[in-house]
Design a protein around this motif. Structure first.
Motif: not given
Length: 467
Positions: A354-358, A363-370
């Motif tokens: 739900a955190d990703v959906e909202s 979320a996409v920025r965090e994934l790219a950075g991580r």
């Protein structure tokens, strides 16, 4: 390419414009554009019942001045303030002078409702008084939002509480990021941009961008007279299992339609793949990019690791995303493209789905950075982030794409574009665009199969190439 900007950048551009224009000029330009859009949505202006939901800020002023213009053309305009003690004085005076009126309650009937409750600085959803007005919008009345639907975060598209659902959003000067990204985009309806004279240079760097048809010809590979299947690129596909042989077939289908010269399949579903696509090469060999993960199952992690160890671009999807080590990806010298859906993204980030959906943008920025990778986050709004430039928002698609196997087709298509030489962000963006366009054409308002998306890719490719 349609670009969208942060609130901070829009505010800076507005300040620069106000410094060189007469006082009130920006608001009058906004009101004129808003009134014109409202008039165009009415069968006729004279005698139309228009209701303005008015907040205390500049959006309320825009709504009031626009309402005054409509009232002067014969509309019956009623303004309902969320806070009667805080109403834009100039806008209210203009409305009253034009024959409009103020009311404490939302009328039971309306031909058009204008949402001017909150502006681009609003956060945290509607406050109780404003939410109560939004709940009383007459059923069936078209709703026009001023700049963005009230309750939507302009920078992220997040909706933290009650919000207005608009049929049309009239936004001023520049697109706001929250108008392009769900869940905010789903509440915006049709978005119309009104030019109020902001200097593009003053807007600075976009926060988000959406491709358009005209952008695709510059991205898609086009073979030359001297091209052969190897110079056009070979994409390797590590996919499928005894349980999911169809994933291999669909990933290969997308790859064959993606512009590379050849597709090489590695996996246990080679008989199923060859039965459907005899053009496919089988077994390991030299490739210009790998697609790893669709239908892979849990016992082939070594094959995924082998692909990631090669110095070529690698797209990782589905089962290949399980247990990814950020350190391994960050150490790679060749590009990596991750293509999770919301559930897979949540697992990678260690947060609830739900955190990703909202909060898709975060979320996409965090994934790219991580992970030090380009990330294509699939969903109602597909996003592509390389961790550096604007997040790309895919504008094509249909809800019918929420069907088994469609992501496998997308992975094959994007991997093929990688093998053809496109940078990872361009490959992801172009693939998402074509995939969504093909799905819309194939569905035509009805359920579709993933294989039909793959079959429709050539027509989508021709459409954006203008041939």
């Amino acid at each position: 390419m349609r670009t969208a900007y942060s609130v901070e950048n829009v505010r800076a551009a507005e300040r620069a414009a106000m410094a060189r224009l007469p006082e009130g000029a920006l608001m009058q330009r906004a009101a004129a554009g808003l009134a014109a859009a409202c008039a165009g949505l009415l069968p006729r202006v004279y005698g139309a019942r228009v209701v303005l939901l008015v907040g205390p800020g500049d959006n309320g002023g825009d709504a009031l001045y626009a309402g005054a213009r409509l009232a002067r053309r014969g509309a019956a305009v009623t303004a309902v303030p969320a806070d009667p003690g805080r109403v834009h004085p100039g806008g209210l005076a203009a409305l009253r002078a034009a024959g409009g009126r103020l009311s404490a309650a939302v009328p039971d009937r309306a031909d058009l409702v204008v949402d001017g409750l909150l502006g681009i600085g609003g956060q945290g959803g509607l406050r109780p008084a404003a939410a109560a007005l939004a709940e009383r919008i007459p059923p069936g009345a078209p709703v026009v939002a001023v700049d963005l639907p009230s309750g939507v975060d302009a920078d992220t598209g997040e909706v933290a509480g009650a919000a207005v659902r608009a049929d049309t959003t009239v936004t001023f000067g520049a697109y706001k990021t929250g108008l392009l990204v769900d869940p905010g985009a789903a509440l915006a309806g049709e978005v119309r941009l009104v030019d109020i004279g902001l200097d593009p240079a003053a807007l600075g760097t976009p926060a988000a961008a959406a491709l358009e048809d005209a952008d695709l010809p510059t991205l898609l590979p086009r073979p030359g007279a001297a091209s052969d299947k190897y110079s056009r690129g070979v994409v390797g596909v590590v996919a499928g299992s005894a349980q999911y042989p169809g994933a291999a077939v669909l990933a290969v289908a997308g790859a064959l339609r993606g512009g590379a010269g050849a597709v090489r399949y590695v996996g246990p579903a080679h008989e199923e793949v060859l039965a459907r696509y005899p053009e496919t090469l089988v077994g390991r060999g030299r490739v210009q990019a790998w697609v790893v993960g669709p239908g892979l199952g849990g016992d082939r992690a070594a094959e995924a690791a082998q692909a990631l160890a090669e110095p070529v671009p690698v797209l990782v999807d589905a089962d290949g995303l399980r247990g990814l080590d950020p350190a391994v990806l960050r150490a790679r010298t060749a590009p990596t493209l991750l293509t999770p859906h919301a559930g897979e993204a949540a697992a990678l980030l260690g947060v609830p789905r739900a955190d990703v959906e909202s909060g898709r943008l975060a979320a996409v920025r965090e994934l790219a950075g991580r992970f030090g990778a380009v990330v294509l986050l699939k969903g109602s709004t597909t996003l592509v982030c390389d961790g550096r430039g604007p997040v790309r928002v895919n504008p094509t698609g249909t809800p019918w794409l929420a069907t088994a196997g469609s992501g496998d087709v997308l992975s094959g298509l994007a991997g093929s574009l990688l093998a053809a030489g496109l940078p990872a962000a361009d490959a992801a963006s172009a693939a998402a665009y074509l995939h969504g366009l093909a799905a819309g054409r194939a569905a035509a308002g009805a359920p579709l199969l993933a294989q039909e998306v793959a079959a429709a890719l050539p027509a989508a490719w021709r459409a954006v190439q203008g041939s």
